[in-house]
Design an enzyme around this catalytic site. Structure first.
Site, mmCIF file in Angstrom:
data_model
loop_
_atom_site.group_PDB
_atom_site.id
_atom_site.type_symbol
_atom_site.label_atom_id
_atom_site.label_comp_id
_atom_site.label_asym_id
_atom_site.label_seq_id
_atom_site.Cartn_x
_atom_site.Cartn_y
_atom_site.Cartn_z
ATOM 1 N N HIS A 100 6.876 -2.205 -10.392
ATOM 2 C CA HIS A 100 5.489 -1.862 -10.062
ATOM 3 C C HIS A 100 4.612 -2.922 -10.720
ATOM 4 C CE1 HIS A 100 7.493 2.119 -10.330
ATOM 5 N NE2 HIS A 100 6.617 2.557 -9.442
ATOM 6 N N ASP A 103 4.257 -2.457 -14.422
ATOM 7 C CA ASP A 103 5.444 -2.614 -15.278
ATOM 8 C C ASP A 103 5.468 -4.000 -15.882
ATOM 9 O OD1 ASP A 103 6.184 -0.218 -14.094
ATOM 10 O OD2 ASP A 103 7.540 -1.181 -12.662
HETATM 11 C C1 XUL Z 1 9.096 8.400 -8.684
HETATM 12 C C2 XUL Z 1 9.821 7.240 -8.152
HETATM 13 C C3 XUL Z 1 9.132 5.940 -8.252
HETATM 14 C C4 XUL Z 1 9.322 5.060 -7.053
HETATM 15 C C5 XUL Z 1 8.494 3.817 -7.089
HETATM 16 O O1 XUL Z 1 9.745 9.599 -8.553
HETATM 17 O O2 XUL Z 1 10.935 7.364 -7.694
HETATM 18 O O3 XUL Z 1 9.583 5.300 -9.399
HETATM 19 O O4 XUL Z 1 10.644 4.696 -6.917
HETATM 20 O O5 XUL Z 1 7.153 4.045 -7.294
#
Ligand code: XUL
Ligand code: CO
Length: 439
Positions: A100, A103
Site C-alpha cells: 500500500h 506501507d
Molecule cells: C484486508 C486486506 C488488505 C488487502 C489490501 O483484509 O486483505 O490487506 O489485501 O488492501
C-alpha cells in the site's frame, strides 16, 4: 544485503526429512512440476504491510514486534524498511512484493507531503529491484485507515473524500506503474455500511462504479497495463462490505459495465468470513474467467474475524493449487502472503519461519494437486456423475433442444428415476491418500 537479519543465511531446500525450521522441506524453487518451475507456479509475494510495518498492536495492547529498525522513525524508518524488505525477500527466495502507499512511506501532514515522501522512497525501491531482480506483484492504496475515510472512500457521503481517495489512487497507480507492477488491487475496506438507517446504498454503489471507471480510464491514459483486481471481503471493518464475495462482485461489475477490466484477488480468510471455503471462491472466479490473484493466508474457524494467519492448512492449500492448475496458472497474479505472525511470535526469525511454513505448505499442495489432476481422480468421477447429459434427453437439454413439453412427454413414460451415490467420503479418503503420499 546482510544488515538487518545478519544471523540468518539464505534459506535452502533440505527436503522433507529436515527438522531445520530455517530450511525448506517442500519448496524447491527450480524443481519442475508439470513442465513449469515450482516458483513459476507459485509466484510468491511478500506483503509489505504485515511483514515490514506490522507491529503486533491489537485493540487491547501495544506493539510487541522486535525489529532491528525499531529505534528509527519517519523517513529513516521507511528507508531501513526498504533495505530490510529486500534482504528478507532475497534470503527467502521470494521474487515479488505487494504494497500500500502508506506501507512504504509515512503519510505526513498533507497530501503534498505524502506524495513527496513517496517520491523519495520509490527510487530507492526501484534501485533495490534492479539489484535483486525482485518484482512488484501489485500496488494498492490505503484509503481506510485515516479518519477521513470513516464513512467510506469512494462511497463516502462527502464528495471531498471521494476526491481525496481519487487523488490517492491516482498516485498509487502512478507509483505501481513506475515499479512495473503486474497488477493493481482495490480492496474497499470502508466501502460498505454500518447501518442502513443513514445510508444511500444506491448512490454509494453508483459512486463506487464511477470511481472504478475513472481508475481504469486513468490507467489507460498513462499506459499502465497491469491487471486491475478487486479483493472481495464480506465485512470488517464495516458491518457489510459491498465487495462481499466473488458472485456479488461479478453482479456489480456486470451491472456497471466493468466486467472486462477487473478480475478477483481471492483471499482465503475473506472467503471463510463470507461463509465459503477458500476453494469455493477460487472456483467461482475460475469458472467465470476472473481468477486474477491470491492472498494466501488462513483464518481461525473459532473466531469471527480476519486473523490473517500464515497458511499451514495442507488441505486448503491443495485445493487452492488444484484450482490454480485448472485455471492454467495464476500469472500475472501470484500468491501474496497477506499473513501476519501472531502477536506472540515477535522475534525477527519468526518472520522467516512463518514464510517458510507458508511456502512449504503451498509447495506440497502444488505437488498433491498436480498428482490429483494427472491421475484425473476427481475429474473422471465428476465426468461420470454427469454422464446423463452426454446423450438422450440430457444431451437435448444441454444442446437447447428440449422444452417443458418435450420433457413432460419424455418423463411421463420414464418416471422411475434411479440415482447413483455421490461417494463423498470415498473421495475425501482419496484426497487424503494423495496428501499422504505425494512427494
Ligand atoms: C484486508 C486486506 C488488505 C488487502 C489490501 O483484509 O486483505 O490487506 O489485501 O488492501
Ligand atoms: Co488481502
Amino acid at each position: 544485503m546482510n544488515k538487518y537479519f545478519s544471523n540468518i543465511d539464505k534459506i535452502t531446500f533440505e527436503g522433507a526429512k529436515s527438522m531445520n525450521p530455517l530450511a525448506f522441506k517442500y519448496y524447491d524453487a527450480e524443481r519442475m512440476v508439470s513442465g513449469k518451475k515450482m516458483k513459476d507456479h507459485l509466484r510468491f509475494a511478500m506483503s509489505y504491510w504485515h511483514t515490514m510495518t506490522g507491529s503486533g498492536a491489537d485493540p487491547f495492547g501495544m506493539a510487541t514486534m522486535e525489529r532491528p529498525y525499531n529505534d528509527l522513525t519517519g523517513m529513516k524508518l521507511a528507508n531501513a524498511r526498504v533495505d530490510a524488505a529486500f534482504e528478507l525477500m532475497s534470503k527467502l527466495g521470494i521474487e515479488y512484493f505487494c504494497f500500500h502507499d502508506f506501507d512504504i512511506a509515512p503519510e505526513g501532514e498533507s497530501l503534498q507531503e505524502k506524495n513527496n515522501n513517496l517520491e523519495y522512497i520509490v527510487p530507492l525501491i526501484k534501485e533495490k529491484m534492479k539489484e535483486t531482480g525482485i518484482k512488484c506483484l501489485w500496488g494498492t492504496t490505503n484509503a481506510f485507515s485515516n479518519p477521513r475515510f470513516m464513512h467510506g472512500a469512494a462511497t463516502s457521503p462527502n464528495a471531498d473524500v471521494f476526491a481525496y481517495a481519487a487523488a490517492q489512487v491516482k498516485k498509487a497507480i502512478d507509483i505501481t506503474h513506475r515499479l512495473c507492477g503486474e497488477n493493481y488491487v482495490f480492496w474497499g475496506g470502508r466501502e460498505g455500511y454500518d447501518t442502513l438507517l443513514n445510508t444511500d446504498v444506491e448512490l454509494e454503489n453508483d459512486n463506487l462504479a464511477r470511481f472504478l471507471h475513472m481508475a481504469k480510464d486513468y490507467a489507460n491514459k498513462i499506459g499502465f497495463k497491469g491487471q486491475f483486481l478487486i479483493e472481495p471481503k464480506p465485512k470488517e471493518p464495516t458491518k457489510h462490505q459491498y465487495d462481499f464475495d466473488t458472485m456479488t462482485v461479478l453482479g456489480f461489475l456486470r451491472k456497471y459495465d466493468l466486467i472486462n477490466y477487473f478480475k478477483m484477488n481471492i483471499e482465503a480468510n475473506h472467503a471463510t468470513l463470507a461463509g465459503h471455503t477458500f476453494q469455493h471462491e477460487l472456483l467461482m472466479s475460475r469458472i467465470n474467467g476472473v481468477l486474477g490473484s491470491i492472498d494466501a493466508n488462513q483464518g481461525d474457524m473459532l473466531l469471527g474475524w480476519d486473523t490473517d494467519q500464515f497458511p499451514t492448512n495442507i488441505y486448503d492449500a491443495t485445493m487452492c493449487m488444484y484450482e490454480v492448475l485448472k485455471n492454467g496458472g495464476i500469472a500475472p497474479g501470484g500468491l501474496n502472503f497477506d499473513s501476519k505472525v501472531r502477536r506472540g511470535s515477535n522475534k525477527p526469525d519468526d518472520l522467516f519461519i512463518s514464510y517458510i511454513a507458508g511456502m512449504d505448505t503451498f509447495a506440497k499442495g502444488l505437488l498433491v494437486a498436480d498428482k490429483l489432476l494427472t491421475d484425473r481422480v476427481l475429474e473422471d468421477f465428476i465426468k461420470n456423475r454427469y454422464k446423463s447429459y452426454s446423450n438422450g434427453i440430457g444431451k437435448d437439454i444441454v444442446d437447447g433442444k428440449a422444452d417443458f413439453e418435450s420433457l413432460y412427454n419424455y418423463i411421463i413414460l420414464n418416471d422411475q428415476v434411479s440415482l447413483d451415490s455421490g461417494r463423498q467420503e470415498m473421495l475425501e479418503d482419496i484426497v487424503n491418500r494423495y496428501i499422504y503420499s505425494a512427494e
